[in-house]
Design a protein around this motif. Structure first.
Motif, PDB file in Angstrom:
ATOM      1  N   MET A   1      12.025  41.365   2.359  1.00 31.71           N
ATOM      2  CA  MET A   1      10.673  41.696   1.886  1.00 31.71           C
ATOM      3  C   MET A   1       9.648  40.715   2.430  1.00 31.71           C
ATOM      4  N   ILE A   2       9.984  39.440   2.469  1.00 30.56           N
ATOM      5  CA  ILE A   2       9.073  38.430   3.024  1.00 30.56           C
ATOM      6  C   ILE A   2       8.797  38.751   4.483  1.00 30.56           C
ATOM      7  N   GLU A   3       9.838  39.109   5.208  1.00 28.65           N
ATOM      8  CA  GLU A   3       9.687  39.461   6.620  1.00 28.65           C
ATOM      9  C   GLU A   3       8.746  40.656   6.806  1.00 28.65           C
ATOM     10  N   ARG A   4       8.698  41.541   5.802  1.00 27.32           N
ATOM     11  CA  ARG A   4       7.821  42.720   5.864  1.00 27.32           C
ATOM     12  C   ARG A   4       6.431  42.450   5.279  1.00 27.32           C
ATOM     13  N   GLY A   5       6.150  41.188   4.935  1.00 26.77           N
ATOM     14  CA  GLY A   5       4.805  40.826   4.506  1.00 26.77           C
ATOM     15  C   GLY A   5       4.591  40.656   3.015  1.00 26.77           C
ATOM     16  N   VAL A   6       5.641  40.758   2.206  1.00 25.84           N
ATOM     17  CA  VAL A   6       5.515  40.555   0.764  1.00 25.84           C
ATOM     18  C   VAL A   6       5.544  39.051   0.490  1.00 25.84           C
ATOM     19  N   ALA A   7       4.645  38.583  -0.331  1.00 22.54           N
ATOM     20  CA  ALA A   7       4.617  37.166  -0.687  1.00 22.54           C
ATOM     21  C   ALA A   7       5.933  36.784  -1.366  1.00 22.54           C
TER      22      ALA A   7
END
Length: 150
Positions: free
Chosen positions: A22-28
């Motif tokens: 998720m972080i890699e996809r832009g989620v904080a």
């Protein structure tokens, strides 16, 4: 098994890769971690109540999608905790069955008391996502993707 037993079983699952995805996809990071924590509760409730349709929140659905995007892990984790692969049904939003499932989710899922009464509350990550977990079908001995419940 009870919800508390299913919660214990989900605690053994390594969901750190979901946070990373998720972080890699832009989620904080903080939001990704909250999503995974909530998903763990939803996952346990789905396993504890296989005959009930349950609605994830928008926040929870982020982690559910991240999990499904790792199909081998998703299948292993579902079978380990629920005995079958949990179905994601996106075709129910704004229907009577969706509303019924949302109301039931508020009662059965540990974080349900945090969900708004209005399933469609705008800009609320705790409102219902545009999908639900459909009730499990009866165990089929011919289906290689299910295991008989203990």
């Amino acid at each position: 098994m009870s919800i508390s037993e299913k919660m214990a079983a989900t605690a053994d699952l390594d969901f750190e890769i979901l946070v990373s995805d998720m972080i890699e996809r832009g989620v904080a990071e903080e939001r990704a971690r909250r999503s995974v924590a909530q998903y763990r509760e939803f996952f346990a409730a789905c396993a504890a109540y296989p005959e009930k349709p349950l609605v994830p929140t928008h926040l929870c659905d982020l982690a559910w999608h991240a999990h499904m995007l790792r199909p081998a892990k998703y299948a292993r984790d579902c079978i380990a905790v629920a005995g079958h692969i949990m179905d994601h049904d996106p075709g129910v939003y704004r229907t009577g069955p969706f509303q019924d499932a949302y109301d039931l989710t508020r009662q059965l899922v540990p974080y349900g008391h945090q969900m708004p009464v209005d399933a469609y509350a705008a800009n609320d990550e705790m409102a219902g996502a545009e999908c639900f977990r459909a009730p499990s079908q009866p165990w089929d001995p011919e289906d290689p993707l299910t295991v008989k419940a203990a």
